[in-house]
Enzyme design. Structure first.
Site, mmCIF file in Angstrom:
data_model
loop_
_atom_site.group_PDB
_atom_site.id
_atom_site.type_symbol
_atom_site.label_atom_id
_atom_site.label_comp_id
_atom_site.label_asym_id
_atom_site.label_seq_id
_atom_site.Cartn_x
_atom_site.Cartn_y
_atom_site.Cartn_z
ATOM 1 N N ARG A 178 -4.720 -2.550 -11.362
ATOM 2 C CA ARG A 178 -5.935 -2.122 -12.066
ATOM 3 C C ARG A 178 -5.634 -1.092 -13.138
ATOM 4 O O ARG A 178 -6.328 -1.006 -14.141
ATOM 5 C CB ARG A 178 -6.921 -1.493 -11.054
ATOM 6 C CG ARG A 178 -7.378 -2.474 -9.982
ATOM 7 C CD ARG A 178 -8.150 -1.754 -8.892
ATOM 8 N NE ARG A 178 -7.367 -0.672 -8.282
ATOM 9 C CZ ARG A 178 -7.751 0.054 -7.249
ATOM 10 N NH1 ARG A 178 -8.919 -0.159 -6.691
ATOM 11 N NH2 ARG A 178 -6.992 0.995 -6.754
ATOM 12 N N TYR A 233 12.729 -2.926 6.848
ATOM 13 C CA TYR A 233 13.642 -2.204 7.752
ATOM 14 C C TYR A 233 14.551 -3.156 8.525
ATOM 15 O O TYR A 233 15.688 -2.828 8.820
ATOM 16 C CB TYR A 233 12.858 -1.281 8.702
ATOM 17 C CG TYR A 233 12.944 0.137 8.182
ATOM 18 C CD1 TYR A 233 12.392 0.448 6.942
ATOM 19 C CD2 TYR A 233 13.627 1.134 8.861
ATOM 20 C CE1 TYR A 233 12.508 1.718 6.403
ATOM 21 C CE2 TYR A 233 13.738 2.413 8.333
ATOM 22 C CZ TYR A 233 13.182 2.689 7.098
ATOM 23 O OH TYR A 233 13.308 3.938 6.564
ATOM 24 N N HIS A 244 8.614 0.156 11.449
ATOM 25 C CA HIS A 244 10.012 0.524 11.172
ATOM 26 C C HIS A 244 10.686 1.293 12.316
ATOM 27 O O HIS A 244 11.766 0.949 12.767
ATOM 28 C CB HIS A 244 10.093 1.412 9.931
ATOM 29 C CG HIS A 244 9.570 0.779 8.678
ATOM 30 N ND1 HIS A 244 9.486 -0.576 8.505
ATOM 31 C CD2 HIS A 244 9.133 1.326 7.518
ATOM 32 C CE1 HIS A 244 9.008 -0.827 7.302
ATOM 33 N NE2 HIS A 244 8.781 0.317 6.683
HETATM 34 N N1 LIG Z 1 6.376 2.658 -0.878
HETATM 35 C C1 LIG Z 1 7.346 2.044 -0.215
HETATM 36 O O1 LIG Z 1 8.529 2.399 -0.296
HETATM 37 C C2 LIG Z 1 7.025 0.863 0.623
HETATM 38 C C3 LIG Z 1 5.740 0.364 0.754
HETATM 39 N N2 LIG Z 1 5.503 -0.763 1.486
HETATM 40 C C4 LIG Z 1 4.169 -1.363 1.598
HETATM 41 O O2 LIG Z 1 3.696 -1.693 0.287
HETATM 42 C C5 LIG Z 1 2.285 -1.608 0.229
HETATM 43 C C6 LIG Z 1 1.902 -0.704 -0.944
HETATM 44 O O3 LIG Z 1 2.461 0.586 -0.717
HETATM 45 P P1 LIG Z 1 2.765 1.641 -1.874
HETATM 46 O O4 LIG Z 1 3.228 0.965 -3.107
HETATM 47 O O5 LIG Z 1 3.619 2.661 -1.254
HETATM 48 O O6 LIG Z 1 1.310 2.263 -2.080
HETATM 49 P P2 LIG Z 1 0.512 2.689 -3.399
HETATM 50 O O7 LIG Z 1 -0.545 3.662 -2.948
HETATM 51 O O8 LIG Z 1 1.434 3.123 -4.463
HETATM 52 O O9 LIG Z 1 -0.256 1.343 -3.740
HETATM 53 C C7 LIG Z 1 0.223 0.329 -4.624
HETATM 54 C C8 LIG Z 1 -0.857 0.021 -5.653
HETATM 55 O O10 LIG Z 1 -1.986 -0.546 -5.004
HETATM 56 C C9 LIG Z 1 -3.195 -0.129 -5.636
HETATM 57 N N3 LIG Z 1 -4.013 0.532 -4.596
HETATM 58 C C10 LIG Z 1 -3.741 1.649 -3.906
HETATM 59 N N4 LIG Z 1 -4.705 1.910 -3.012
HETATM 60 C C11 LIG Z 1 -5.620 0.930 -3.149
HETATM 61 C C12 LIG Z 1 -6.861 0.644 -2.508
HETATM 62 N N5 LIG Z 1 -7.350 1.426 -1.538
HETATM 63 N N6 LIG Z 1 -7.535 -0.447 -2.904
HETATM 64 C C13 LIG Z 1 -7.050 -1.249 -3.878
HETATM 65 N N7 LIG Z 1 -5.878 -1.014 -4.521
HETATM 66 C C14 LIG Z 1 -5.181 0.049 -4.165
HETATM 67 C C15 LIG Z 1 -2.806 0.858 -6.740
HETATM 68 O O11 LIG Z 1 -2.765 0.146 -7.965
HETATM 69 P P3 LIG Z 1 -3.947 0.165 -9.046
HETATM 70 O O12 LIG Z 1 -4.846 1.302 -8.724
HETATM 71 O O13 LIG Z 1 -3.255 0.299 -10.367
HETATM 72 O O14 LIG Z 1 -4.568 -1.174 -8.884
HETATM 73 C C16 LIG Z 1 -1.384 1.262 -6.371
HETATM 74 O O15 LIG Z 1 -0.605 1.563 -7.497
HETATM 75 C C17 LIG Z 1 1.837 -1.065 1.586
HETATM 76 O O16 LIG Z 1 1.413 -2.146 2.387
HETATM 77 C C18 LIG Z 1 3.112 -0.445 2.176
HETATM 78 O O17 LIG Z 1 3.140 -0.513 3.585
HETATM 79 C C19 LIG Z 1 6.522 -1.439 2.093
HETATM 80 C C20 LIG Z 1 7.808 -0.998 2.008
HETATM 81 C C21 LIG Z 1 8.167 0.202 1.308
HETATM 82 O O1 LIG Z 2 7.664 0.954 4.330
HETATM 83 C C1 LIG Z 2 7.793 2.080 3.884
HETATM 84 O O2 LIG Z 2 9.030 2.580 3.773
HETATM 85 C C2 LIG Z 2 9.306 3.661 2.886
HETATM 86 C C3 LIG Z 2 10.678 4.198 3.285
HETATM 87 O O3 LIG Z 2 11.635 3.178 3.100
HETATM 88 P P1 LIG Z 2 13.170 3.534 2.892
HETATM 89 O O4 LIG Z 2 13.834 2.198 2.814
HETATM 90 O O5 LIG Z 2 13.242 4.300 1.599
HETATM 91 O O6 LIG Z 2 13.579 4.344 4.071
HETATM 92 C C4 LIG Z 2 8.231 4.722 2.968
HETATM 93 O O7 LIG Z 2 8.455 5.698 1.956
HETATM 94 C C5 LIG Z 2 6.874 4.091 2.712
HETATM 95 O O8 LIG Z 2 5.855 5.057 2.913
HETATM 96 C C6 LIG Z 2 6.643 2.945 3.673
HETATM 97 O O9 LIG Z 2 5.472 2.221 3.280
#
Ligand SMILES: NC(=O)C1=CN([C@@H]2O[C@H](COP(=O)(O)OP(=O)(O)OC[C@H]3O[C@@H](n4cnc5c(N)ncnc54)[C@H](OP(=O)(O)O)[C@@H]3O)[C@@H](O)[C@H]2O)C=CC1
Ligand SMILES: O=C1O[C@H](COP(=O)(O)O)[C@@H](O)[C@H](O)[C@H]1O
Length: 296
Positions: free
Chosen positions: A84, A218, A279
């Site tokens: 978005r 993980y 994880h």
């Molecule tokens: N961060 C990590 O290292 C990891 C994350 N994950 C998984 O990835 C997914 C996203 O996590 P992450 O990227 O950390 O989170 P973010 O909060 O960065 O969310 C990703 C994007 O989703 C959109 N977003 C966030 N919250 C909402 C909401 N409530 N409703 C609609 N859109 C939303 C936003 O984009 P915009 O507003 O531009 O649309 C945001 O940039 C999760 O399921 C998490 O478990 C898995 C492995 C590792």
């Molecule tokens: O799934 C997630 O994992 C990361 C941590 O992953 P790592 O490979 O860097 O240890 C975590 O930061 C994030 O919140 C979670 O969604």
């Protein structure tokens, strides 16, 4: 490693020619022998939630590594970020560049040029029509007659149902062209058992099981996988690793940064659903499992 009809096929490539085209042609001849769909032609990878933490830290860098190793070819792959947030193509590229540290500048620039950005919401047709147009225009200009479309949901699970519905309605690979549509969803899969089951049935109504991929990174970590090797291939640890000798197990997860713009996700799910019930329990299981449970 390939999976076919529930069987694992190990594919070992030997020889001195490690070029991308040689890998691709060996893979294609193997795919033909095994009657797998041919992996060539136009491939579009759409990263939904491209503005977020996962996308910039892991998804785009992983795509870059595939590109660097020759698994994604410039002439065949097209990468589209969707979210978005109002961003330009260069705005998204700038965010990603910061996470490709130590990589060759020339390679990075070539990779970033493959990336476009489309902005839109997760529940209205307008954005997904725009996304479909971006993909279709590329497929037409590529003129390979194929349409392979991979959608990676780097998003909170709360929006998976609406996003999947939009993909199904507006963005499927056209049946008139050779190809496929696949969807990758991230953990956590719902908030609890009820919502996980509901999510499963919602996605199941939209896609066939072989179009859906559920990811938990993980389990792919070398260190986590090595726990079993450390325990069972080690004559020193094997006889000692049991309840008589282990007093307690502590799993420590440390990060040196805060929520870093992830408030929207954490507000809905929280840190326990984010990492503990998946994880860290997986690591705990591999530390303590015994017998067949360890490999099933
Ligand atoms: N961060 C990590 O290292 C990891 C994350 N994950 C998984 O990835 C997914 C996203 O996590 P992450 O990227 O950390 O989170 P973010 O909060 O960065 O969310 C990703 C994007 O989703 C959109 N977003 C966030 N919250 C909402 C909401 N409530 N409703 C609609 N859109 C939303 C936003 O984009 P915009 O507003 O531009 O649309 C945001 O940039 C999760 O399921 C998490 O478990 C898995 C492995 C590792
Ligand atoms: O799934 C997630 O994992 C990361 C941590 O992953 P790592 O490979 O860097 O240890 C975590 O930061 C994030 O919140 C979670 O969604």
């Amino acid at each position: 490693v390939l999976l076919k009809e529930g069987k694992i096929i190990l594919f070992v490539m030997a020889g001195t020619d490690s070029s991308a085209s040689s890998r691709q042609s060996s893979f294609n001849s193997l795919a033909k022998d095994l009657e797998l769909p041919l992996e060539q032609g136009c491939l579009t990878i759409v990263v939904l939630g491209a503005s977020g933490d996962l996308a910039k830290k892991k998804t785009f860098p992983a795509l870059y590594h595939l590109f660097e190793q020759g698994f994604l070819q410039s002439g065949e792959v097209h990468i589209v970020g969707y979210a978005r947030t109002n961003l330009s193509d260069d705005g998204l590229r700038g965010r990603i560049r910061a996470y490709l540290k130590g990589a060759s500048e020339e390679h990075v620039s070539e990779f970033l040029q493959l990336i476009k950005y489309v902005s839109g919401s997760y529940d209205s047709g307008e954005g997904f029509e725009k996304l479909n147009k971006e993909i279709s225009d590329y497929e037409m200009s590529n003129n390979s007659g194929s349409s392979r479309r991979l959608f990676y949901l780097a998003l909170p699970p709360s929006v998976y149902p609406s996003v999947c519905k939009m993909i199904r309605t507006y963005c499927m690979s056209p049946t008139s062209r050779f190809g496929w549509t696949r969807v990758i969803v991230e953990k956590p899969f719902g908030r609890d058992l009820d919502s996980a089951e509901e999510l499963s049935s919602q996605l199941g109504e939209l896609f066939e099981e072989d179009q859906l991929y559920r990811i938990d990174h993980y389990l792919g970590k070398e260190l986590v996988q090595n726990l079993l090797v450390l325990r069972f291939a080690n004559r020193l640890f094997l006889p000692l690793w049991n309840r008589d000798n282990v007093d307690n197990i502590q799993i420590v997860f440390r990060e040196d940064f805060g929520t870093d713009g992830r408030g929207g996700y954490f507000d809905q799910y929280g840190i326990i659903r984010d990492i503990i019930q998946n994880h860290l329990l997986q690591a705990g299981f591999l530390f303590g499992c015994n017998g067949k449970a360890c490999i099933s």
